[in-house]
Scaffold this active site. Structure first.
Site, PDB file in Angstrom:
ATOM      1  N   CYS A  79       0.139 -11.489   8.000  1.00  0.00           N
ATOM      2  CA  CYS A  79      -0.635 -11.858   6.611  1.00  0.00           C
ATOM      3  C   CYS A  79      -0.784 -13.287   6.799  1.00  0.00           C
ATOM      4  O   CYS A  79       0.110 -13.802   6.802  1.00  0.00           O
ATOM      5  CB  CYS A  79       0.269 -11.182   5.678  1.00  0.00           C
ATOM      6  SG  CYS A  79      -0.172 -11.849   3.964  1.00  0.00           S
ATOM      7  N   CYS A 193      -7.777 -13.393   6.912  1.00  0.00           N
ATOM      8  CA  CYS A 193      -6.760 -12.404   6.014  1.00  0.00           C
ATOM      9  C   CYS A 193      -6.944 -11.257   7.108  1.00  0.00           C
ATOM     10  O   CYS A 193      -8.085 -10.711   7.667  1.00  0.00           O
ATOM     11  CB  CYS A 193      -7.561 -12.081   4.638  1.00  0.00           C
ATOM     12  SG  CYS A 193      -6.549 -10.932   3.905  1.00  0.00           S
TER      13      CYS A 193
END
Length: 268
Positions: A79, A193
Site C-alpha cells: 500500500c 496506489c
C-alpha cells in the site's frame, strides 16, 4: 546465532483493501511456492483520507499484533499510502524484514519521452514529502504532475466484487492530470496506489494509446525474492486472506481471492 526460518513461515502482504492483489500476482510469478497470508484492513479503508498520525498508529499496531499471531518471515506493506507514512514506525515494531511500496517515479523518469509524467495516488500519498524527495532525486529534469484520485480506490474494490466501473470516476481522475498545465504532454502515468493497476484497462481507454502506465508491483516482488533468496518454502495449508472488516463483505471476493491462490478467508 539466528534460528533457521521455518519453511512454512508465510510472507505477509498487507494492504488497506485488496489493491495489494496486484502485488501478489507478481509475487506468484517469481515465488510460486512461497506460503502467503494476504491481509486487507477493510475496517480501516480508506487510508487516503486519514491523517498521517492515524495511519502510522493503525498500521504499526495491526502489524505488530499480526506478526505475533502469524509469525511471518517477511512483511510487505502493499500500500503506497501506508508505506510512505508508516514504514519507519513499522520497522521499529517488527524484527522481520519489511518491504514497502513506493511510487515508481524513478522508472517513469527513464521511460518518458516528452518529459512530462503524471502521478495518480490517494490524497495522503500525493502530499507526502517522500514523493517530493523521489521527484527531486530521480525526476528533477522532468515535469511531475500529481493528482489525488481517491475515487479510484472505491472503483477498484467494486470492480473486484463484480460491480460496473463508473466511467465518470475514471474521466475525473484523467482530467485531474490532463487539465493541469502541460497535462496534454503526459506520456507516462505512475499508478501510485496498488488498487490502481486493477483499473489499468479503463484508464488506458481514457488516456489514449500514447500513454504508458507503470506501478511498483514487479519491483516489490523482486525485492521480496531477493530478501528470501536461498530460503526454503513449504506450503502446509491453503494460503489465507484475512480481513479486519466483516466476513460477509469479504466473502463477495471469494472467487477473486481464489484466482490469486487464496482459498481460505477469515476475520482478524
Amino acid at each position: 546465532m539466528t534460528s533457521p526460518i521455518d519453511p512454512a513461515s508465510p510472507i505477509l502482504l498487507f494492504d488497506s483493501g485488496v489493491g495489494g492483489l496486484s502485488v501478489l500476482a507478481q509475487l506468484r510469478q517469481i515465488l510460486p511456492d512461497a506460503p502467503v497470508i494476504f491481509v486487507a484492513d477493510q475496517a480501516g479503508l480508506p487510508y487516503g483520507t486519514k491523517t498521517e498520525a492515524q495511519i502510522a498508529a493503525r498500521v504499526a499496531g495491526l502489524l505488530g499484533r499480526m506478526s505475533e499471531r502469524y509469525r511471518p518471515r517477511l512483511v510487505c506493506i502493499a500500500c503506497n499510502t501506508a508505506s510512505t507514512i508508516a514504514l519507519a514506525a513499522v520497522r521499529e515494531v517488527l524484527e522481520v524484514p519489511i518491504v514497502g511500496t513506493v511510487p515508481a517515479i524513478k522508472p517513469a523518469a527513464a521511460m518518458t519521452r516528452t518529459g512530462v509524467i503524471g502521478l495518480l495516488g490517494t490524497a495522503a500519498t500525493v502530499r507526502q514529502a517522500y514523493v517530493d524527495n523521489l521527484e527531486r532525486e530521480f525526476a528533477s529534469d522532468k515535469v511531475l504532475l500529481r493528482h489525488a484520485a481517491p475515487g479510484l480506490v472505491e472503483a477498484a474494490e467494486g470492480k473486484l466484487r463484480g460491480q460496473q466501473v463508473d466511467r465518470s470516476v475514471i474521466e475525473t481522475a484523467v482530467a485531474g492530470l490532463r487539465d493541469q498545465p502541460r497535462g496534454d504532454e503526459i506520456d507516462t502515468v505512475v499508478l501510485a496506489c496498488t488498487h490502481f493497476p486493477l483499473l489499468r484497462d479503463e484508464l488506458a481507454a481514457s488516456f489514449g494509446s500514447n500513454v504508458s502506465f507503470i506501478d511498483g508491483a514487479a519491483g516489490i516482488a523482486r525485492r521480496i525474492a531477493d530478501l528470501t533468496e536461498n530460503q526454503l518454502f513449504n506450503r502446509i495449508a491453503s494460503d489465507r486472506a484475512i480481513t479486519t472488516g466483516t466476513l460477509a463483505d469479504f466473502a463477495k471476493l471469494t472467487s477473486t481471492l481464489a484466482r490469486h491462490g487464496l482459498h481460505s478467508i477469515e476475520r482478524f
